[in-house]
Enzyme design. Sequence first.
Site, PDB file in Angstrom:
ATOM      1  N   GLU A   1       0.901  -1.070  -0.081  1.00  0.00           N
ATOM      2  CA  GLU A   1      -0.069  -0.046  -0.109  1.00  0.00           C
ATOM      3  C   GLU A   1       0.853   1.071   0.091  1.00  0.00           C
ATOM      4  O   GLU A   1       1.776   1.402   0.875  1.00  0.00           O
ATOM      5  CB  GLU A   1      -0.964  -0.050   1.193  1.00  0.00           C
ATOM      6  CG  GLU A   1      -1.604  -1.324   1.427  1.00  0.00           C
ATOM      7  CD  GLU A   1      -2.167  -1.295   2.851  1.00  0.00           C
ATOM      8  OE1 GLU A   1      -2.129  -0.268   3.807  1.00  0.00           O
ATOM      9  OE2 GLU A   1      -3.069  -2.074   3.077  1.00  0.00           O
TER      10      GLU A   1
ATOM     11  N   LYS B   1       2.222   4.547   0.982  1.00  0.00           N
ATOM     12  CA  LYS B   1       2.011   5.356   2.235  1.00  0.00           C
ATOM     13  C   LYS B   1       1.682   6.734   2.225  1.00  0.00           C
ATOM     14  O   LYS B   1       2.858   7.354   1.408  1.00  0.00           O
ATOM     15  CB  LYS B   1       3.614   5.025   2.958  1.00  0.00           C
ATOM     16  CG  LYS B   1       3.537   5.420   4.462  1.00  0.00           C
ATOM     17  CD  LYS B   1       4.956   5.049   5.281  1.00  0.00           C
ATOM     18  CE  LYS B   1       4.801   5.528   6.421  1.00  0.00           C
ATOM     19  NZ  LYS B   1       4.879   7.236   6.722  1.00  0.00           N
TER      20      LYS B   1
ATOM     21  N   ASP C   1       1.529  10.641   3.213  1.00  0.00           N
ATOM     22  CA  ASP C   1       2.320  11.568   3.986  1.00  0.00           C
ATOM     23  C   ASP C   1       1.122  12.265   4.734  1.00  0.00           C
ATOM     24  O   ASP C   1       0.809  13.227   4.442  1.00  0.00           O
ATOM     25  CB  ASP C   1       3.174  12.443   3.237  1.00  0.00           C
ATOM     26  CG  ASP C   1       4.053  13.271   4.294  1.00  0.00           C
ATOM     27  OD1 ASP C   1       4.277  12.986   5.441  1.00  0.00           O
ATOM     28  OD2 ASP C   1       4.649  14.195   3.858  1.00  0.00           O
TER      29      ASP C   1
ATOM     30  N   TYR D   1      -6.777   1.979   5.879  1.00  0.00           N
ATOM     31  CA  TYR D   1      -5.617   1.145   5.721  1.00  0.00           C
ATOM     32  C   TYR D   1      -5.731  -0.306   6.510  1.00  0.00           C
ATOM     33  O   TYR D   1      -5.206  -0.977   6.343  1.00  0.00           O
ATOM     34  CB  TYR D   1      -4.191   1.674   5.734  1.00  0.00           C
ATOM     35  CG  TYR D   1      -3.697   2.341   6.851  1.00  0.00           C
ATOM     36  CD1 TYR D   1      -3.716   1.494   8.203  1.00  0.00           C
ATOM     37  CD2 TYR D   1      -3.609   3.535   7.093  1.00  0.00           C
ATOM     38  CE1 TYR D   1      -3.288   1.895   9.295  1.00  0.00           C
ATOM     39  CE2 TYR D   1      -3.164   4.295   8.241  1.00  0.00           C
ATOM     40  CZ  TYR D   1      -3.033   3.460   9.484  1.00  0.00           C
ATOM     41  OH  TYR D   1      -2.759   3.926  10.598  1.00  0.00           O
TER      42      TYR D   1
ATOM     43  N   LYS E   1      10.887   3.323   2.914  1.00  0.00           N
ATOM     44  CA  LYS E   1      10.642   4.968   2.790  1.00  0.00           C
ATOM     45  C   LYS E   1      11.392   5.217   1.455  1.00  0.00           C
ATOM     46  O   LYS E   1      12.569   4.965   1.293  1.00  0.00           O
ATOM     47  CB  LYS E   1      11.424   5.527   3.963  1.00  0.00           C
ATOM     48  CG  LYS E   1      10.818   5.286   5.102  1.00  0.00           C
ATOM     49  CD  LYS E   1       9.322   5.809   5.278  1.00  0.00           C
ATOM     50  CE  LYS E   1       9.189   7.159   5.356  1.00  0.00           C
ATOM     51  NZ  LYS E   1       9.640   7.706   6.766  1.00  0.00           N
TER      52      LYS E   1
ATOM     53  N   CYS F   1      10.480  49.347  -2.171  1.00  0.00           N
ATOM     54  CA  CYS F   1       9.706  48.581  -2.940  1.00  0.00           C
ATOM     55  C   CYS F   1      10.290  48.336  -4.270  1.00  0.00           C
ATOM     56  O   CYS F   1      10.473  49.466  -4.816  1.00  0.00           O
ATOM     57  CB  CYS F   1       8.235  48.859  -2.835  1.00  0.00           C
ATOM     58  SG  CYS F   1       7.310  47.851  -3.758  1.00  0.00           S
TER      59      CYS F   1
ATOM     60  N   CYS G   1       7.224  50.047  -6.617  1.00  0.00           N
ATOM     61  CA  CYS G   1       6.639  51.523  -6.428  1.00  0.00           C
ATOM     62  C   CYS G   1       7.953  52.500  -5.937  1.00  0.00           C
ATOM     63  O   CYS G   1       7.554  53.553  -5.960  1.00  0.00           O
ATOM     64  CB  CYS G   1       5.489  51.763  -5.960  1.00  0.00           C
ATOM     65  SG  CYS G   1       5.444  51.327  -4.255  1.00  0.00           S
TER      66      CYS G   1
ATOM     67  N   CYS H   1       5.478  46.393   1.608  1.00  0.00           N
ATOM     68  CA  CYS H   1       5.280  47.486   0.974  1.00  0.00           C
ATOM     69  C   CYS H   1       3.753  48.121   1.561  1.00  0.00           C
ATOM     70  O   CYS H   1       2.826  47.287   1.478  1.00  0.00           O
ATOM     71  CB  CYS H   1       5.236  47.634  -0.620  1.00  0.00           C
ATOM     72  SG  CYS H   1       4.632  49.072  -1.323  1.00  0.00           S
TER      73      CYS H   1
ATOM     74  N   CYS I   1       0.550  50.955  -4.913  1.00  0.00           N
ATOM     75  CA  CYS I   1       1.853  49.980  -5.517  1.00  0.00           C
ATOM     76  C   CYS I   1       1.152  49.126  -6.781  1.00  0.00           C
ATOM     77  O   CYS I   1       0.021  48.458  -6.507  1.00  0.00           O
ATOM     78  CB  CYS I   1       2.221  49.074  -4.691  1.00  0.00           C
ATOM     79  SG  CYS I   1       3.543  47.997  -5.196  1.00  0.00           S
TER      80      CYS I   1
END
Length: 679
Positions: free
Chosen positions: A116, A118, A120, A225, A313, A407, A410, A425, A430
């Site tokens: 199966e 795995k 995360d 599972y 893994k 910035c 601008c 900013c 802007c």
Amino acid sequence: MMSMTLEVAKSRVKELREQIEYHNRRYYLEDKPEITDAEWDSLMRELLQLEAMYPELADPTSPTQRVGAPVAEGFTKVEHEIPMLSLANAYSAGDLLEFDKRVRQVVGDAVRYVCELKIDGLAVSLRYENGVLVQGATRGDGEVGEDITANIRTIRNVPLQLSEPVSIEVRGEAYMPKREFARLNELREAQGEPLFANPRNAAAGSLRQLDPAIAASRRLGVIVYQLAQPGEHAVETHSEALTYVARLGLPAHGERKLCRDIEEVVAYIEEWAERRHQLPYATDGMVIKVDDLALQDELGFTAKSPRWAIAYKYAAEQAETTLRSIELTVGRTGAVTPTAVFDPVQLAGTTVSRASLHNEDLIREKDIRVGDVIVVQKAGDIIPEVIRALPERRTEELPMFRMPTTCPQCGSPLQKLNGEVAWRCMNPECPAMLREGLIHFASRDAMNIEGLGEQWIAILLERGLVRTYADLYRLKKGDLLQLERMGDKLADKLLRAISDSKRNSLERLLFGLGIRHVGEKAAKTLAEKFGTMDALMVADMDSLMQVSDVGPKMAESIRLYFANPSVQQLIGELKELGLNMEYLGARSAADGPFAGKTVVLTGVLAEADRKQAAAWVEQLGGKVSSSVSVKTDILIAGEKAGSKLAKAREILATHPNATLQILDEAEFLRIVDEAGVRG
């Protein structure tokens, strides 16, 4: 919706619940949707209306109950009857051959394995009694977890009721889809919040929220599972158990295969090494289990893990490349984000050449310099990230990165708020911020300028017709008629929507301005507290901190925003252009035509959506309710009004002293206009 007897309503509610759960399975379990989202929403709306009309039909297993439990005070502990143990890890084919050797030494050669992928995510336990979900829990330390039932109930692919009245416990992995993980991290970065490191971290953070509405907003999923406690149903193999729980309606649909020997296991692992990146959820390995449950019992457990299973893994996929430049981008909230631009490399199935470096502090901490050889990977196989630089590979002295003081778009001075790492900013004009800002400003929940969407905003900016929020209110019909596909009627409609928005209550303007940390709820609270824009603009930290739900971070953000000369000029221009700067609810609540009255909206209104109409009712002092009863004072009935209108008429016919008043849309709008609530 037509009026109906209780028995007819009961039958229809049952039918709707079955339809919704069926379509949930087709969408979430089988990935084969049969109806559109709009059609699904229509079924859900009808069910919500019927349950509101007939409270006696309430059922905790109804799909309407997935979002709405109150915020918990804290998680209670759950002791697992069967411990949720972790798995031993394998990192190579050699490790798997050793595992297979140990298994066959105990149970012989007649052994098959289930592989199966795995996921995360976060391990969870789901317990059903008589087919009804009664508890969801985290793994915790394996012996004791936390009760997260309210959050589990918000996950759409977890059935609240099984197809059979059985009492079982299953284990599974709660995960956050890749697309949702990317969206959530983008939002958190824009808000200056810490990013989730990977989908597992994100799923865990979502399920361990005390407010179920947060978990509901995160669009999580679960893949089962293991059948931990089968109840009275007898199964002989793990693969048979997964088939059984899938038949009950549980999401046991992850990628898996029954393998005849360890060589077939190794081949399956290699097959998925690259293919797994195409899945909508992140995976970090493959779990290998002995299929025969009797052999599992014979193999038993160590103190920490079962001897009949192991987790292979996959190695984290990384690549070395050369950092060519660091680009700066400005987001809607003004956050200036550095982005690494490097020579293209292949990672997790795609070519990448850019990765966010998040902030100046991270760049300095990792000592990343333009020209360095860097190591990159994808966080959770999704988002490219720079892991580290390799300073030992430098052939010359490279300058350290320094954020500019102004910035990059601008030229306005950048500021860093207390407790934050991002430079921002603060200039509302802007250009980098303006497009996204205008889209938000015109959106339904803000100024609600109907018809002014992303495409027209982009065109207005491209043609130079709009450079600030205030310029929207300076647009003339002649300006619009110059635009391609803009006809006479459409121009009139758009100008009318812009003009109407001038009369919005203060909270809509506050939310539309996009002040850092000020959401829709906070905007209304601030408008209620201060009453006028002028009062809010001069409020000090102490005054702001006295407002409910306003903390130090939000208070400082508000103070800095209104201290900006560009903002002060913008507010002045908006005021001169005729925009309302007062909270209308407070002014009209005491003596408005709906003051102290309970109002119900039904049917389709031609001149406003339901949310806008409800806001008008509240501004005029009324309280909006979702159901009609003898306590209802006013029913506003639009087109296609059904069961609520019928019930109102029934109340008037059977209760001689009833004061319920029925208004059509024209009458409602006349009252609204006479009160000056809309333009």
